[in-house]
Every structure is written in C-alpha cells, then in structure tokens.
Design a protein around this motif. Structure first.
Motif, PDB file in Angstrom:
ATOM      1  N   ILE A 151       0.931  -1.287  -0.039  1.00 18.17           N
ATOM      2  CA  ILE A 151      -0.108   0.014  -0.003  1.00 18.17           C
ATOM      3  C   ILE A 151       0.826   1.302   0.188  1.00 18.17           C
ATOM      4  CG2 ILE A 151      -1.709   1.228   1.261  1.00 18.17           C
ATOM      5  CD1 ILE A 151      -2.842  -1.296   2.368  1.00 18.17           C
ATOM      6  N   ALA A 152       1.964   1.142   0.928  1.00 17.24           N
ATOM      7  CA  ALA A 152       2.936   2.341   0.870  1.00 17.24           C
ATOM      8  C   ALA A 152       3.487   2.659  -0.413  1.00 17.24           C
ATOM      9  CB  ALA A 152       3.913   2.170   1.793  1.00 17.24           C
ATOM     10  N   LEU A 153       4.083   1.584  -1.178  1.00  9.11           N
ATOM     11  CA  LEU A 153       4.511   1.809  -2.245  1.00  9.11           C
ATOM     12  C   LEU A 153       3.548   2.217  -3.561  1.00  9.11           C
ATOM     13  CD1 LEU A 153       7.065  -1.027  -2.603  1.00  9.11           C
ATOM     14  CD2 LEU A 153       7.651   1.162  -2.314  1.00  9.11           C
ATOM     15  N   GLY A 154       2.182   1.647  -3.258  1.00  9.13           N
ATOM     16  CA  GLY A 154       1.171   2.035  -4.266  1.00  9.13           C
ATOM     17  C   GLY A 154       0.994   3.449  -4.054  1.00  9.13           C
ATOM     18  N   VAL A 155       0.768   4.091  -3.026  1.00  7.94           N
ATOM     19  CA  VAL A 155       0.096   5.378  -2.768  1.00  7.94           C
ATOM     20  C   VAL A 155       1.341   6.492  -3.526  1.00  7.94           C
ATOM     21  CG1 VAL A 155       0.084   7.150  -0.994  1.00  7.94           C
ATOM     22  CG2 VAL A 155      -1.348   5.190  -0.790  1.00  7.94           C
ATOM     23  N   ALA A 156       2.631   5.969  -3.062  1.00  9.86           N
ATOM     24  CA  ALA A 156       3.984   6.763  -3.606  1.00  9.86           C
ATOM     25  C   ALA A 156       3.842   6.554  -5.115  1.00  9.86           C
ATOM     26  CB  ALA A 156       5.277   6.048  -3.131  1.00  9.86           C
ATOM     27  N   PHE A 157       3.731   5.522  -5.814  1.00  7.99           N
ATOM     28  CA  PHE A 157       3.766   5.243  -7.201  1.00  7.99           C
ATOM     29  C   PHE A 157       2.343   6.227  -7.726  1.00  7.99           C
ATOM     30  CE2 PHE A 157       6.690   1.810  -6.953  1.00  7.99           C
ATOM     31  CZ  PHE A 157       7.795   2.513  -7.857  1.00  7.99           C
ATOM     32  N   ALA A 186       0.987   8.516  -6.444  1.00  7.96           N
ATOM     33  CA  ALA A 186       0.994  10.000  -6.390  1.00  7.96           C
ATOM     34  C   ALA A 186       2.028  10.625  -7.571  1.00  7.96           C
ATOM     35  CB  ALA A 186       1.788  10.532  -4.878  1.00  7.96           C
ATOM     36  N   ALA A 187       2.939   9.650  -7.914  1.00  8.26           N
ATOM     37  CA  ALA A 187       3.940  10.030  -9.025  1.00  8.26           C
ATOM     38  C   ALA A 187       3.264  10.024 -10.187  1.00  8.26           C
ATOM     39  CB  ALA A 187       5.062   9.252  -8.993  1.00  8.26           C
ATOM     40  N   PHE A 188       2.281   9.252 -10.295  1.00  8.77           N
ATOM     41  CA  PHE A 188       1.796   9.195 -11.759  1.00  8.77           C
ATOM     42  C   PHE A 188      -0.077   9.614 -11.810  1.00  8.77           C
ATOM     43  CE2 PHE A 188       4.369   5.297 -11.739  1.00  8.77           C
ATOM     44  CZ  PHE A 188       5.086   5.871 -13.050  1.00  8.77           C
ATOM     45  N   LYS A 189      -0.120  10.506 -10.373  1.00 11.52           N
ATOM     46  CA  LYS A 189      -1.277  11.250 -10.357  1.00 11.52           C
ATOM     47  C   LYS A 189      -2.603  10.346 -10.586  1.00 11.52           C
ATOM     48  CE  LYS A 189       0.723  15.701 -11.742  1.00 11.52           C
ATOM     49  NZ  LYS A 189       0.603  16.816 -12.663  1.00 11.52           N
ATOM     50  N   ASN A 190      -2.468   9.145  -9.884  1.00 10.23           N
ATOM     51  CA  ASN A 190      -3.671   8.278  -9.905  1.00 10.23           C
ATOM     52  C   ASN A 190      -3.483   7.541  -8.773  1.00 10.23           C
ATOM     53  OD1 ASN A 190      -5.872   6.621 -10.665  1.00 10.23           O
ATOM     54  ND2 ASN A 190      -5.113   6.274 -12.639  1.00 10.23           N
ATOM     55  N   GLY A 248      -2.757   3.303  -7.678  1.00  8.41           N
ATOM     56  CA  GLY A 248      -1.763   2.881  -7.013  1.00  8.41           C
ATOM     57  C   GLY A 248      -1.818   2.015  -6.016  1.00  8.41           C
ATOM     58  N   ILE A 249      -3.035   2.503  -5.047  1.00  5.50           N
ATOM     59  CA  ILE A 249      -3.517   1.816  -3.906  1.00  5.50           C
ATOM     60  C   ILE A 249      -4.021   0.304  -4.344  1.00  5.50           C
ATOM     61  CG2 ILE A 249      -5.016   1.684  -2.282  1.00  5.50           C
ATOM     62  CD1 ILE A 249      -4.986   4.598  -1.770  1.00  5.50           C
ATOM     63  N   ALA A 250      -4.578   0.097  -5.376  1.00  3.20           N
ATOM     64  CA  ALA A 250      -5.338  -1.048  -5.901  1.00  3.20           C
ATOM     65  C   ALA A 250      -4.105  -2.018  -6.183  1.00  3.20           C
ATOM     66  CB  ALA A 250      -6.194  -0.916  -7.038  1.00  3.20           C
ATOM     67  N   LEU A 251      -3.041  -1.467  -6.936  1.00  5.03           N
ATOM     68  CA  LEU A 251      -1.874  -2.421  -7.336  1.00  5.03           C
ATOM     69  C   LEU A 251      -1.148  -2.554  -6.172  1.00  5.03           C
ATOM     70  CD1 LEU A 251      -0.892  -0.386 -10.610  1.00  5.03           C
ATOM     71  CD2 LEU A 251      -2.054  -2.685 -10.429  1.00  5.03           C
ATOM     72  N   GLY A 252      -0.951  -1.807  -5.367  1.00  7.60           N
ATOM     73  CA  GLY A 252      -0.062  -1.905  -4.019  1.00  7.60           C
ATOM     74  C   GLY A 252      -0.818  -2.947  -3.332  1.00  7.60           C
ATOM     75  N   VAL A 253      -1.994  -3.023  -3.262  1.00 12.31           N
ATOM     76  CA  VAL A 253      -2.708  -4.044  -2.074  1.00 12.31           C
ATOM     77  C   VAL A 253      -2.617  -5.614  -3.042  1.00 12.31           C
ATOM     78  CG1 VAL A 253      -5.018  -4.915  -1.573  1.00 12.31           C
ATOM     79  CG2 VAL A 253      -4.301  -2.537  -1.347  1.00 12.31           C
TER      80      VAL A 253
END
Length: 65
Positions: free
Chosen positions: A29-35, A37-41, A45-50
């Motif tokens: 989740i942490a990495l998903g939020v970071a990515f 935010a970087a890609f403005k989606n 990001g959260i879905a892919l992180g989970v």
C-alpha cells in the motif's frame, strides 16, 4: 504486584512474536500510494499496491509451510 508485572511482560513477549514478521500488504500500500502520487492516480496505485502485497503474503506463507 510482582505477578501482574510478570504477566504483563509475558504478554508483551507474546505480542512481539506475533508481530515480528513484515506485513507485505502494508508495504504494498505504501509503495502503491507513492507510485500513485507520482503518476497522479492514487486509486490505481493503492489497488496495485494491495494486489502486490497480497501476492507477496501468499508467497511468504507458502515458503513457511
């Protein structure tokens, strides 16, 4: 009083044993939020992180068996 203190220490040791492992879902989740935010989606990001975190947890649980 002394027995209560010992029981509390034993409970803390038991909790440390239970939570000692890494939670890959939280890392995902942490990495998903970071990515996200970087890609403005953030949602994607959260879905892919989970999804990544759940996959890593499954791999980890298979290795432990």
């Amino acid at each position: 009083m002394g027995d209560e203190n010992n029981n509390h220490k034993d409970d803390l040791k038991d909790n440390e044993k239970k939570t000692k492992g890494t939670s890959y879902i939280a890392v995902g989740i942490a990495l998903g939020v970071a990515f996200g935010a970087a890609f403005k989606n953030i949602g994607l990001g959260i879905a892919l992180g989970v999804a990544f975190g759940v996959a890593m947890e499954a791999i980890k649980s298979k290795k432990l068996k």
